[in-house]
Design a protein around this motif. Structure first.
Motif, PDB file in Angstrom:
ATOM      1  N   GLU A  48      41.871  12.300  44.951  1.00 17.51           N
ATOM      2  CA  GLU A  48      42.652  12.997  43.933  1.00 17.51           C
ATOM      3  C   GLU A  48      42.013  12.816  42.571  1.00 17.51           C
ATOM      4  N   ILE A  49      41.961  13.907  41.814  1.00 18.36           N
ATOM      5  CA  ILE A  49      41.548  13.871  40.416  1.00 18.36           C
ATOM      6  C   ILE A  49      42.696  14.492  39.647  1.00 18.36           C
ATOM      7  N   SER A  50      43.134  13.820  38.601  1.00 19.66           N
ATOM      8  CA  SER A  50      44.251  14.390  37.848  1.00 19.66           C
ATOM      9  C   SER A  50      44.132  14.065  36.371  1.00 19.66           C
ATOM     10  N   GLY A  51      44.659  14.968  35.573  1.00 19.72           N
ATOM     11  CA  GLY A  51      44.764  14.759  34.136  1.00 19.72           C
ATOM     12  C   GLY A  51      43.457  14.833  33.389  1.00 19.72           C
ATOM     13  N   GLY A  52      43.421  15.630  32.377  1.00 17.46           N
ATOM     14  CA  GLY A  52      42.304  15.641  31.451  1.00 17.46           C
ATOM     15  C   GLY A  52      41.086  16.388  31.922  1.00 17.46           C
ATOM     16  N   THR A  53      39.998  16.168  31.183  1.00 21.52           N
ATOM     17  CA  THR A  53      38.706  16.777  31.462  1.00 21.52           C
ATOM     18  C   THR A  53      37.734  15.665  31.810  1.00 21.52           C
ATOM     19  N   PHE A  54      36.934  15.894  32.811  1.00 23.08           N
ATOM     20  CA  PHE A  54      36.005  14.878  33.275  1.00 23.08           C
ATOM     21  C   PHE A  54      34.580  15.316  32.987  1.00 23.08           C
ATOM     22  N   GLN A  55      33.764  14.373  32.605  1.00 23.19           N
ATOM     23  CA  GLN A  55      32.347  14.644  32.389  1.00 23.19           C
ATOM     24  C   GLN A  55      31.560  13.751  33.326  1.00 23.19           C
ATOM     25  N   GLY A  56      30.616  14.357  33.999  1.00 20.54           N
ATOM     26  CA  GLY A  56      29.803  13.591  34.930  1.00 20.54           C
ATOM     27  C   GLY A  56      30.158  13.922  36.358  1.00 20.54           C
ATOM     28  N   PRO A  57      29.356  13.453  37.283  1.00 21.96           N
ATOM     29  CA  PRO A  57      29.572  13.784  38.683  1.00 21.96           C
ATOM     30  C   PRO A  57      30.802  13.094  39.265  1.00 21.96           C
ATOM     31  N   VAL A  58      31.434  13.790  40.168  1.00 26.18           N
ATOM     32  CA  VAL A  58      32.565  13.246  40.916  1.00 26.18           C
ATOM     33  C   VAL A  58      32.315  13.541  42.380  1.00 26.18           C
ATOM     34  N   VAL A  59      32.456  12.539  43.216  1.00 24.12           N
ATOM     35  CA  VAL A  59      32.323  12.733  44.656  1.00 24.12           C
ATOM     36  C   VAL A  59      33.651  12.368  45.286  1.00 24.12           C
ATOM     37  N   GLN A  60      34.185  13.287  46.057  1.00 24.37           N
ATOM     38  CA  GLN A  60      35.376  13.009  46.835  1.00 24.37           C
ATOM     39  C   GLN A  60      34.997  13.196  48.283  1.00 24.37           C
ATOM     40  N   ALA A  61      35.077  12.127  49.036  1.00 25.84           N
ATOM     41  CA  ALA A  61      34.586  12.214  50.407  1.00 25.84           C
ATOM     42  C   ALA A  61      35.201  11.121  51.257  1.00 25.84           C
ATOM     43  N   ARG A  62      35.057  11.305  52.519  1.00 25.54           N
ATOM     44  CA  ARG A  62      35.397  10.259  53.478  1.00 25.54           C
ATOM     45  C   ARG A  62      34.128   9.775  54.145  1.00 25.54           C
ATOM     46  N   ASP A  63      33.505  10.632  54.922  1.00 24.06           N
ATOM     47  CA  ASP A  63      32.256  10.299  55.604  1.00 24.06           C
ATOM     48  C   ASP A  63      31.164  11.191  55.040  1.00 24.06           C
ATOM     49  N   ILE A  64      30.094  10.588  54.598  1.00 27.00           N
ATOM     50  CA  ILE A  64      28.962  11.350  54.075  1.00 27.00           C
ATOM     51  C   ILE A  64      27.775  11.089  54.984  1.00 27.00           C
ATOM     52  N   ASN A  65      27.204  12.153  55.489  1.00 28.64           N
ATOM     53  CA  ASN A  65      26.011  12.054  56.335  1.00 28.64           C
ATOM     54  C   ASN A  65      24.884  12.753  55.612  1.00 28.64           C
ATOM     55  N   GLY A  66      24.021  11.984  55.006  1.00 24.81           N
ATOM     56  CA  GLY A  66      22.914  12.566  54.274  1.00 24.81           C
ATOM     57  C   GLY A  66      22.920  12.096  52.831  1.00 24.81           C
ATOM     58  N   PRO A  67      21.895  12.483  52.091  1.00 24.39           N
ATOM     59  CA  PRO A  67      21.750  12.001  50.716  1.00 24.39           C
ATOM     60  C   PRO A  67      22.694  12.708  49.747  1.00 24.39           C
ATOM     61  N   LEU A  68      23.020  12.018  48.664  1.00 27.05           N
ATOM     62  CA  LEU A  68      23.729  12.600  47.527  1.00 27.05           C
ATOM     63  C   LEU A  68      22.769  12.592  46.358  1.00 27.05           C
ATOM     64  N   THR A  69      22.699  13.691  45.645  1.00 27.75           N
ATOM     65  CA  THR A  69      21.798  13.782  44.509  1.00 27.75           C
ATOM     66  C   THR A  69      22.589  14.204  43.288  1.00 27.75           C
ATOM     67  N   PHE A  70      22.403  13.505  42.181  1.00 32.07           N
ATOM     68  CA  PHE A  70      23.029  13.864  40.918  1.00 32.07           C
ATOM     69  C   PHE A  70      21.931  14.105  39.899  1.00 32.07           C
ATOM     70  N   GLY A  71      22.182  15.045  38.998  1.00 27.62           N
ATOM     71  CA  GLY A  71      21.208  15.309  37.953  1.00 27.62           C
ATOM     72  C   GLY A  71      20.855  16.776  37.898  1.00 27.62           C
ATOM     73  N   GLY A  72      19.818  17.090  37.166  1.00 28.13           N
ATOM     74  CA  GLY A  72      19.394  18.466  37.033  1.00 28.13           C
ATOM     75  C   GLY A  72      19.937  19.082  35.758  1.00 28.13           C
ATOM     76  N   GLN A  73      19.752  20.385  35.612  1.00 24.84           N
ATOM     77  CA  GLN A  73      20.102  21.092  34.391  1.00 24.84           C
ATOM     78  C   GLN A  73      21.517  21.632  34.363  1.00 24.84           C
ATOM     79  N   ARG A  74      22.185  21.680  35.496  1.00 30.73           N
ATOM     80  CA  ARG A  74      23.534  22.248  35.525  1.00 30.73           C
ATOM     81  C   ARG A  74      24.520  21.355  34.781  1.00 30.73           C
ATOM     82  N   SER A  75      25.504  21.975  34.181  1.00 26.93           N
ATOM     83  CA  SER A  75      26.548  21.230  33.494  1.00 26.93           C
ATOM     84  C   SER A  75      27.416  20.512  34.518  1.00 26.93           C
ATOM     85  N   THR A  76      27.785  19.280  34.229  1.00 26.92           N
ATOM     86  CA  THR A  76      28.648  18.524  35.128  1.00 26.92           C
ATOM     87  C   THR A  76      30.058  18.408  34.575  1.00 26.92           C
ATOM     88  N   ARG A  77      30.396  19.200  33.546  1.00 24.59           N
ATOM     89  CA  ARG A  77      31.724  19.135  32.953  1.00 24.59           C
ATOM     90  C   ARG A  77      32.690  19.955  33.805  1.00 24.59           C
TER      91      ARG A  77
END
Length: 89
Positions: A48-77
């Motif tokens: 759950e994400i609630s309230g306000g504005t968040f800046q930066g990456p957010v991961v919501q997951a249970r089981d992750i199979n494989g790599p997670l990558t953060f970064g690049g030119q896209r806005s994360t807001r």
């Protein structure tokens, strides 16, 4: 669900008629159940994400199979509303 039920009935009927098929089906079922348990583990997760504005990456997951990558030119807001829309199936 109806198609799954129909498939189960067809497989059960074939297994009743063919002992070799019944053994193969049972082997497949055991392997599938073991794989599912190994893949997902036990327990529930509530993300759950609630309230306000968040800046930066957010991961919501249970089981992750494989790599997670953060970064690049896209806005994360992300606003809370956008995050909620992203969660919906």
């Amino acid at each position: 669900m109806e198609r799954a039920r129909e498939l189960a009935e067809v497989l059960a009927e074939r297994a009743r008629q063919d002992p070799a098929f019944a053994r193969a089906l049972e082997t497949w079922r055991h392997r599938a159940e073991a794989w599912d348990q190994a893949r997902t583990g036990a327990g529930d997760v509530h993300n759950e994400i609630s309230g306000g504005t968040f800046q930066g990456p957010v991961v919501q997951a249970r089981d992750i199979n494989g790599p997670l990558t953060f970064g690049g030119q896209r806005s994360t807001r992300w606003s809370c509303e956008r995050a909620k829309r992203a969660q919906r199936p």
